[in-house]
Design a protein around this motif. Structure first.
Motif, short mmCIF file in Angstrom:
data_model
loop_
_atom_site.label_atom_id
_atom_site.label_comp_id
_atom_site.label_asym_id
_atom_site.label_seq_id
_atom_site.Cartn_x
_atom_site.Cartn_y
_atom_site.Cartn_z
N ARG A 188 0.83 -1.22 0.00
CA ARG A 188 0.00 0.00 0.00
C ARG A 188 0.86 1.26 0.00
N ARG A 189 1.86 1.28 0.86
CA ARG A 189 2.69 2.48 1.00
C ARG A 189 3.59 2.73 -0.19
N SER A 190 3.84 1.69 -0.98
CA SER A 190 4.72 1.87 -2.14
C SER A 190 4.04 2.70 -3.23
N CYS A 191 2.70 2.66 -3.29
CA CYS A 191 1.92 3.39 -4.31
C CYS A 191 2.36 3.01 -5.72
N ARG A 192 2.80 1.77 -5.91
CA ARG A 192 3.23 1.32 -7.23
C ARG A 192 2.13 0.49 -7.87
N PRO A 227 0.15 -8.78 -6.41
CA PRO A 227 0.59 -8.17 -5.14
C PRO A 227 1.70 -8.96 -4.47
N SER A 228 1.72 -10.27 -4.62
CA SER A 228 2.76 -11.06 -3.97
C SER A 228 4.12 -10.82 -4.62
N VAL A 229 4.14 -10.64 -5.94
CA VAL A 229 5.41 -10.36 -6.63
C VAL A 229 5.95 -9.00 -6.20
N LEU A 230 5.06 -8.01 -6.14
CA LEU A 230 5.49 -6.67 -5.71
C LEU A 230 5.98 -6.69 -4.27
N ALA A 231 5.29 -7.41 -3.41
CA ALA A 231 5.70 -7.49 -2.00
C ALA A 231 7.09 -8.12 -1.90
N GLU A 232 7.35 -9.14 -2.71
CA GLU A 232 8.67 -9.78 -2.69
C GLU A 232 9.75 -8.82 -3.17
N GLU A 233 9.46 -8.07 -4.25
CA GLU A 233 10.43 -7.09 -4.76
C GLU A 233 10.73 -6.03 -3.71
#
Length: 141
Positions: free
Chosen positions: A65-69, A74-80
């Motif tokens: 949420r805080r990344s605003c990307r 969502p799991s791939v973004l969380a891992e990155e």
């Protein structure tokens, strides 16, 4: 971001002017979902994304949420994001310098400035326990 609504974008990262709540998808409240999600192919994509979202832990959800990307998964973004945080933490500076680092820095500054460094060391005073032990060990006469 703060309302837990998901905003949809196209492949070119242009907003589609529609959004939805994860809760509406979970409850299959089709009346409150945008017409774009009523299509079977889009509905499957949204269901998969919501399932991935629900599998994330709360700290990872907060991180996403805080990344605003923009993301597809969502799991791939969380891992990155987690990997980038670990890299930042690995190269974090120490809060206090060690004595050796401090001495090296002092020598470098003195050399650069044309000065000298005087190393002062203090001898540890002999404690009373040590004195008693020494007296006890000494041979009797």
């Amino acid at each position: 971001m703060h309302t837990d609504r998901i905003y949809l974008y196209d492949v070119d990262d242009q907003p589609l002017s529609c959004n939805f709540s994860v809760l509406d998808v979970e409850q299959r409240n089709m009346d409150s979902l945008p017409p774009l999600l009523h299509q079977p192919a889009n509905w499957r994509l949204v269901l998969r994304m919501v399932q991935e979202w629900n599998r994330l832990s709360e700290p990872k959800k907060r991180l996403v949420r805080r990344s605003c990307r923009l993301f597809v998964s969502p799991s791939v973004l969380a891992e990155e994001l987690g990997q980038s945080q670990r890299r930042k933490a690995a190269c974090k500076n120490q809060r206090f310098m060690s004595k050796e680092d401090f001495m090296q820095r002092a020598f470098k500054v003195a050399e650069r400035e044309g000065g000298t460094v005087q190393v002062v060391s203090r001898k540890c005073p002999v404690s009373s326990v040590t004195k008693q032990t020494q007296q006890h060990i000494s041979p009797k006469t």
